[in-house]
Motif scaffolding. Structure first.
Motif, PDB file in Angstrom:
ATOM      1  N   UNK A 107     -23.088  44.847  22.970  1.00 35.29           N
ATOM      2  CA  UNK A 107     -24.071  44.657  21.897  1.00 35.29           C
ATOM      3  C   UNK A 107     -24.329  45.919  21.079  1.00 35.29           C
ATOM      4  N   UNK A 108     -23.339  46.762  20.968  1.00 40.44           N
ATOM      5  CA  UNK A 108     -23.522  48.001  20.225  1.00 40.44           C
ATOM      6  C   UNK A 108     -22.969  47.912  18.817  1.00 40.44           C
ATOM      7  N   UNK A 109     -23.256  48.964  18.041  1.00 44.48           N
ATOM      8  CA  UNK A 109     -22.761  49.041  16.664  1.00 44.48           C
ATOM      9  C   UNK A 109     -21.731  50.152  16.522  1.00 44.48           C
ATOM     10  N   UNK A 110     -21.698  51.058  17.510  1.00 46.06           N
ATOM     11  CA  UNK A 110     -20.809  52.212  17.415  1.00 46.06           C
ATOM     12  C   UNK A 110     -20.356  52.567  18.830  1.00 46.06           C
ATOM     13  N   UNK A 111     -19.139  52.151  19.183  1.00 47.58           N
ATOM     14  CA  UNK A 111     -18.641  52.302  20.546  1.00 47.58           C
ATOM     15  C   UNK A 111     -17.221  52.841  20.553  1.00 47.58           C
ATOM     16  N   UNK A 112     -16.892  53.584  21.596  1.00 46.51           N
ATOM     17  CA  UNK A 112     -15.482  53.840  21.885  1.00 46.51           C
ATOM     18  C   UNK A 112     -15.179  53.236  23.241  1.00 46.51           C
ATOM     19  N   UNK A 113     -13.974  52.712  23.371  1.00 41.66           N
ATOM     20  CA  UNK A 113     -13.562  51.994  24.580  1.00 41.66           C
ATOM     21  C   UNK A 113     -12.250  52.591  25.055  1.00 41.66           C
ATOM     22  N   UNK A 114     -12.244  53.027  26.327  1.00 43.05           N
ATOM     23  CA  UNK A 114     -11.070  53.667  26.915  1.00 43.05           C
ATOM     24  C   UNK A 114     -10.314  52.655  27.766  1.00 43.05           C
ATOM     25  N   UNK A 115      -9.014  52.595  27.555  1.00 42.39           N
ATOM     26  CA  UNK A 115      -8.197  51.516  28.107  1.00 42.39           C
ATOM     27  C   UNK A 115      -6.930  52.081  28.742  1.00 42.39           C
ATOM     28  N   UNK A 116      -6.607  51.557  29.916  1.00 44.13           N
ATOM     29  CA  UNK A 116      -5.325  51.841  30.554  1.00 44.13           C
ATOM     30  C   UNK A 116      -4.363  50.693  30.255  1.00 44.13           C
ATOM     31  N   UNK A 117      -3.086  51.031  30.209  1.00 47.00           N
ATOM     32  CA  UNK A 117      -2.062  49.984  30.093  1.00 47.00           C
ATOM     33  C   UNK A 117      -1.318  49.925  31.417  1.00 47.00           C
ATOM     34  N   UNK A 118      -1.597  48.870  32.183  1.00 42.30           N
ATOM     35  CA  UNK A 118      -1.023  48.672  33.514  1.00 42.30           C
ATOM     36  C   UNK A 118       0.331  47.959  33.376  1.00 42.30           C
ATOM     37  N   UNK A 119       1.320  48.426  34.112  1.00 45.91           N
ATOM     38  CA  UNK A 119       2.660  47.836  33.990  1.00 45.91           C
ATOM     39  C   UNK A 119       2.673  46.351  34.303  1.00 45.91           C
ATOM     40  N   UNK A 120       1.851  45.929  35.249  1.00 43.77           N
ATOM     41  CA  UNK A 120       1.857  44.529  35.668  1.00 43.77           C
ATOM     42  C   UNK A 120       0.681  43.735  35.117  1.00 43.77           C
ATOM     43  N   UNK A 121      -0.484  44.382  35.015  1.00 49.61           N
ATOM     44  CA  UNK A 121      -1.708  43.660  34.657  1.00 49.61           C
ATOM     45  C   UNK A 121      -2.138  43.829  33.204  1.00 49.61           C
ATOM     46  N   UNK A 122      -1.345  44.538  32.425  1.00 50.70           N
ATOM     47  CA  UNK A 122      -1.666  44.678  31.008  1.00 50.70           C
ATOM     48  C   UNK A 122      -2.804  45.648  30.750  1.00 50.70           C
ATOM     49  N   UNK A 123      -3.582  45.368  29.697  1.00 55.21           N
ATOM     50  CA  UNK A 123      -4.669  46.268  29.304  1.00 55.21           C
ATOM     51  C   UNK A 123      -5.857  46.123  30.258  1.00 55.21           C
ATOM     52  N   UNK A 124      -6.404  47.262  30.678  1.00 58.41           N
ATOM     53  CA  UNK A 124      -7.570  47.290  31.551  1.00 58.41           C
ATOM     54  C   UNK A 124      -8.606  48.228  30.936  1.00 58.41           C
TER      55      UNK A 124
END
Length: 282
Positions: A230-247
């Motif tokens: 519910x924010x207006x200004x966010x950064x989101x950190x994401x890993x790319x898993x070889x098997x499970x995709x984006x986390x």
């Protein structure tokens, strides 16, 4: 004339940029240094919006809640900052929304710590619920290291630092993806690559940055995260898993963006001021 207040505790590059952008947009900007200025509930703030920028997560939550009590548009709201700032709350909220995260186990005691480590296996990542810039985030390779970390954390005065978030270690070539959202728009993503000799990809620890072109799946995931926080200004950190995709690994409710600007050239502060003005006009 539109009037805004910038609530902060330390003036970083990001705050200086916001000050310039507000001035260039013809906004009257009141600077509120939270370390110097008390927040009096009997005061009446004649402002249209409050931009919340303290380094301290708790200062940010408290300042946001204060300006919300004044019926002021607050960027971000206290709910967003709290749930993004406490990683236990972050993972609980992400899990409740079926947003994929790394395998994560919460330990609140010594016995449960070793039981959690046994479930995950080594190597694993151990971090406290509160903190930024990679501080106290440890790559743990065996039980002896885990014991040493637990003993050191037990000596810290805050009970929150004695809680342990254990996560699977994901081999990502010591890199992650950071996406920045302003309003309901993904304004861009970057890849953060840890410096030589470091496994954490925080810009504060010397990581290099480069532009990253998101695909539709990543953009959809980031939008979903924005909805639940519910924010207006966010950064989101994401890993790319070889098997499970984006986390989704972490969400930032008071995002730093100098590394993002360095990689993309996008003037985040101008977009932020523009989106706030747009929201005020509605």
């Amino acid at each position: 004339m539109t009037t805004m207040v910038l609530a902060y505790d330390y003036t970083r590059e990001e705050e200086k940029r916001i000050i310039r952008a507000a001035k260039n947009a013809g906004i009257k900007l009141i600077l509120c240094n939270l370390l110097e200025s008390p927040l009096d509930y009997s005061d009446r703030w004649d402002v249209d919006a409050a931009i919340i920028r303290p380094v301290s997560m708790f200062n940010a939550v408290y300042a946001a809640s204060y300006f919300e009590s004044m019926k002021v548009l607050t960027v971000n709201p206290s709910y967003t900052i709290l749930y993004a700032g406490d990683k236990v709350l972050t993972y609980s909220l992400l899990r409740s929304a079926n947003i994929p995260i790394p395998r994560t186990i919460l330990s609140l005691g010594d016995d449960s710590l070793y039981a959690a480590a046994k479930r995950l296996g080594f190597p694993l990542v151990d971090k406290p619920p509160i903190g930024s810039w990679g501080r106290l985030v440890s790559l743990v390779e065996n039980e002896h290291q885990l014991t040493t970390i637990a003993e050191h954390r037990a000596m810290l005065p805050s009970k929150q630092f004695r809680a342990h978030i254990l996560q699977e270690y994901i081999a990502t070539a010591n890199a992650d993806i950071r996406c920045l959202m302003v309003g309901d728009e993904v304004i861009g993503c970057i890849k953060r690559i840890a410096r030589r000799g470091e496994w954490r990809s925080n810009v504060a620890l010397g990581a290099r940055v480069e532009p990253y072109k998101p695909d539709s799946e990543l953009i959809e995931l980031v939008h979903k995260a924005l909805t639940v926080f519910k924010g207006m200004f966010l950064s989101i950190d994401i890993f790319e898993h070889k098997e499970n995709g984006y986390l989704v690994n972490e969400v930032n409710g008071v995002p730093e963006f100098k590394g993002f600007i360095r990689a993309t050239g996008i003037r985040v502060e101008e977009i932020l001021i523009g989106k706030i003005l747009e929201k005020l006009r509605r």
